[in-house]
Design an enzyme around this catalytic site. Structure first.
Site, short mmCIF file in Angstrom:
data_model
loop_
_atom_site.label_atom_id
_atom_site.label_comp_id
_atom_site.label_asym_id
_atom_site.label_seq_id
_atom_site.Cartn_x
_atom_site.Cartn_y
_atom_site.Cartn_z
N ASN A 151 0.80 -1.23 0.00
CA ASN A 151 0.00 0.00 0.00
C ASN A 151 0.83 1.28 0.00
OD1 ASN A 151 0.71 -0.68 2.68
ND2 ASN A 151 -0.91 0.64 3.46
N GLU A 247 4.52 -4.32 12.19
CA GLU A 247 3.60 -3.19 12.00
C GLU A 247 2.44 -3.75 11.19
OE1 GLU A 247 5.62 0.52 10.69
OE2 GLU A 247 7.38 -0.75 10.83
N CYS A 281 -2.94 1.70 6.55
CA CYS A 281 -3.15 0.99 7.82
C CYS A 281 -3.74 1.93 8.86
CB CYS A 281 -1.84 0.39 8.31
SG CYS A 281 -0.52 1.60 8.49
P1 NAD Z 1 0.82 -9.38 3.65
O1 NAD Z 1 1.00 -9.80 5.07
O2 NAD Z 1 0.00 -10.24 2.77
O3 NAD Z 1 2.22 -9.23 2.90
C1 NAD Z 1 3.22 -8.38 3.41
C2 NAD Z 1 4.58 -8.92 2.96
O4 NAD Z 1 4.82 -10.17 3.57
C3 NAD Z 1 4.69 -9.15 1.45
O5 NAD Z 1 5.96 -8.74 1.04
C4 NAD Z 1 4.52 -10.66 1.33
O6 NAD Z 1 5.11 -11.21 0.19
C5 NAD Z 1 5.22 -11.12 2.59
N1 NAD Z 1 4.83 -12.46 3.07
C6 NAD Z 1 3.70 -13.16 2.81
N2 NAD Z 1 3.73 -14.34 3.49
C7 NAD Z 1 4.90 -14.39 4.16
C8 NAD Z 1 5.49 -15.33 5.06
N3 NAD Z 1 4.90 -16.48 5.39
N4 NAD Z 1 6.69 -15.04 5.61
C9 NAD Z 1 7.31 -13.86 5.31
N5 NAD Z 1 6.80 -12.93 4.47
C10 NAD Z 1 5.60 -13.18 3.92
O7 NAD Z 1 0.26 -7.90 3.72
P2 NAD Z 1 -0.21 -6.98 2.51
O8 NAD Z 1 -1.54 -7.45 2.06
O9 NAD Z 1 0.89 -6.84 1.54
O10 NAD Z 1 -0.34 -5.56 3.23
C11 NAD Z 1 -1.52 -5.03 3.73
C12 NAD Z 1 -1.51 -5.06 5.24
O11 NAD Z 1 -0.38 -4.31 5.72
C13 NAD Z 1 -2.72 -4.40 5.85
O12 NAD Z 1 -3.22 -5.20 6.89
C14 NAD Z 1 -2.17 -3.09 6.42
O13 NAD Z 1 -2.89 -2.59 7.50
C15 NAD Z 1 -0.80 -3.50 6.80
N6 NAD Z 1 0.07 -2.33 6.94
C16 NAD Z 1 0.48 -1.97 8.17
C17 NAD Z 1 1.25 -0.83 8.33
C18 NAD Z 1 1.71 -0.38 9.69
O14 NAD Z 1 2.62 0.41 9.74
N7 NAD Z 1 1.12 -0.85 10.78
C19 NAD Z 1 1.62 -0.08 7.22
C20 NAD Z 1 1.18 -0.49 5.96
C21 NAD Z 1 0.40 -1.63 5.83
#
Ligand code: NAD
Length: 512
Positions: A151, A247, A281
């Site tokens: 995002n 996060e 987020c």
């Molecule tokens: P996601 O958890 O699907 O993926 C995030 C990352 O993790 C990607 O690079 C993905 O390839 C990787 N990944 C997936 N499975 C994995 C595993 N088993 N081990 C290690 N890495 C793995 O999240 P998303 O859909 O890309 O992002 C959206 C989410 O991120 C939303 O829930 C949003 O709220 C959150 N977010 C949080 C913050 C914050 O600062 N709190 C900021 C931005 C987004």
């Protein structure tokens, strides 16, 4: 058709993914998923390269990383175009979220890091003061894995990488498979600035690559993404006893008090829930409006939501939903709310489907906490407004969530904002604003409950990528200490006298 799809593997059997743009769904890219063996090779390369990088002074590292600001300013159109191609976000969202914040982070952290990472002399207390000196060294951890979502694909990668590098670590960045080039550009820009190639490496791939990185023997994981993945990462890090920060997602509440500036509250509710097409987020997802102003607020919000322009093109307020899975989640939640009695004042179902992944700005009222839209992260341009009796009920409902990322209070009274903030179980709170707290590098940032583990940014920001290594120096260089062998009657007497005098009522305070 899915935005990310598996395609024919490489001739040596490595998985490949194709990417389509959320606008028009045209094919834009293909990536080869790095497997566990390749991740291992990258970790070994990083470990080797980190030795020299970690041995440089924080000032030298800051000078090199700081050049990334010039490279970014020169290449900003490239970053904007890449991010927009992969996400379909508007130019304003790309400028505000990805570019300005990244410039500010690079500038801020490179200014701070030499101070925060310098050896720190700490005063000892009480009876230790005349005997010892304490110095804290901030040692690099070694190799840090940074895993980022889609995002804010550039800024979330850049901010974590810059801090980890300044602390003397080598960094392996695993950007989201949905936005690989946007995340990858953070690495490219740092290399162009002069960070040696082995010190920052970009690992392309999906969960397989991320999981291989997490369990590959690195020294810390900095993860930003979903709760479900965060939980898996926590387990893997616990097994290896390595530190991590998570996060994660949010369901941020906004409380509107009777004394709020209603014009600002309405404009804020609309922008802060819908910028980046709501895929933030920290976006406002639930509004609790006290009864006395609720009708007026809802009317103002409705007018503003109805005036928003969305769709492809350069003259819209809202861009695309970044990928198909999110669009399905948004649609499912709005349908669930509708079936359970919510009123859909505007928007409410996917639109412009021939032109890409679009969801219209949507306003819901008459919502309850039985609805998914009030309990689960929506991550879309959907604003749900709930009427509440008073501020106490608003606080109770704001806290009635498994998430605790951030919260906002709209009031013209600072004392009231502080009083309400004290009762909110959230990572951070803003008055008359929301979501922008991540861009305040002075503020520790993190989530409570399911929204995260640990904090990033703030005074401990760069230090959280270092090991605080206390070294106790010997002030007097004597032949022996009184308590060392051989033990005599004098040893016992000295200890008894120390306890009696040092902790006697008149001296206690001096011993702190
Ligand atoms: P996601 O958890 O699907 O993926 C995030 C990352 O993790 C990607 O690079 C993905 O390839 C990787 N990944 C997936 N499975 C994995 C595993 N088993 N081990 C290690 N890495 C793995 O999240 P998303 O859909 O890309 O992002 C959206 C989410 O991120 C939303 O829930 C949003 O709220 C959150 N977010 C949080 C913050 C914050 O600062 N709190 C900021 C931005 C987004």
């Amino acid at each position: 058709m899915a935005i990310v799809q598996p395609i024919e593997p490489t001739s040596d059997g490595r998985r490949r993914l194709s990417l389509r743009s959320p606008i028009g769904r045209a094919p834009i890219d293909e990536i080869t998923v790095m497997n566990a063996g390749e991740v291992q090779e990258a970790i070994a390369r990083a470990r080797e390269a980190q030795r020299l990088w970690g041995a440089r002074s924080p000032e030298e590292r800051a000078r090199i990383v700081g050049r990334a600001l010039d490279v970014l300013l020169r290449r900003q159109e490239d970053v904007i175009a890449t991010v927009r191609r992969e996400t379909g976000k508007t130019r304003v969202d790309a400028l505000a979220i990805e570019i300005i914040s990244s410039c500010d982070f690079i500038n801020y952290w490179t200014g701070r890091a030499p101070k925060d990472l310098a050896d720190e002399k700490r005063k000892m207390h009480g009876y230790l003061k005349p005997l010892r000196k304490l110095v804290i060294q901030y040692q690099p951890l070694g190799v840090v894995g940074v895993i980022t979502p889609w995002n804010g694909p550039f800024v979330l990668s850049m901010n974590a990488c810059v801090q980890a590098l300044l602390a003397g670590n080598a960094v392996l960045l695993k950007p989201s498979e949905v936005t690989p080039r946007s995340g990858g550009l953070a690495g490219e820009i740092l290399i162009e600035a002069g960070v040696p190639e082995g010190v920052i490496q970009v690992l392309h791939g999906d969960g397989e690559t991320g999981a291989a990185l997490v369990s590959g023997g690195v020294d810390k994981i900095a993860f930003t993404g979903s709760v479900a993945t965060g939980r898996k990462i926590a387990v893997a890090c616990a097994e290896q006893l390595i530190p991590y920060t998570l996060e994660l997602g949010g369901k941020d509440p906004m409380i509107v008090c009777e004394d709020a500036n209603l014009e600002r509250a309405a404009a804020g509710a609309v922008y802060l829930s819908m910028f980046n097409t709501g895929q933030v987020c920290l976006a406002v997802e639930r509004v609790y409006a006290v009864e006395s102003i609720a009708d007026a607020l809802i009317e103002k919000i409705r007018e503003k939501v109805e005036a928003l322009r969305y769709g492809p093109g350069d003259d819209t307020d809202l861009g695309a939903i970044f990928w198909d899975r999110q669009l399905e989640i948004i649609d499912r939640q709005v349908q669930d709310a509708r079936e359970k009695g919510a009123k859909v004042l505007t928007g409410g179902k996917p639109a412009l489907t021939d032109e890409g992944l679009f969801y219209p700005p949507t306003l819901l009222t008459d919502v309850t906490h039985d609805m998914d839209v009030m309990r689960e992260e929506t991550f879309g341009p959907v604003l749900a407004v709930m009427r509440v009796k008073d501020e106490d009920e608003a606080i109770r409902l704001a806290n009635d969530s498994k998430y605790g990322l951030s919260a906002s209070v709209f009031t013209t009274d600072d004392d009231k904002a502080l009083r309400i903030a004290r009762q909110l179980v959230s990572g951070t709170v803003m008055q008359n604003d929301a979501a922008t707290i991540y861009g305040v590098p002075e503020a520790p940032f993190g989530g409570r409950k399911h929204s995260g583990v640990g904090q990033v940014n703030g005074q401990q920001g760069v230090r959280s990528y270092a090991y605080a290594h206390p070294v106790v120096l010997d002030r007097w260089k004597l032949d022996r200490e009184d308590i060392w062998f051989p033990l005599t009657e004098r040893t016992t007497k000295t200890l008894e006298k120390t306890i009696e005098i040092a902790f006697s009522r008149p001296l206690r305070r001096l011993m702190r």
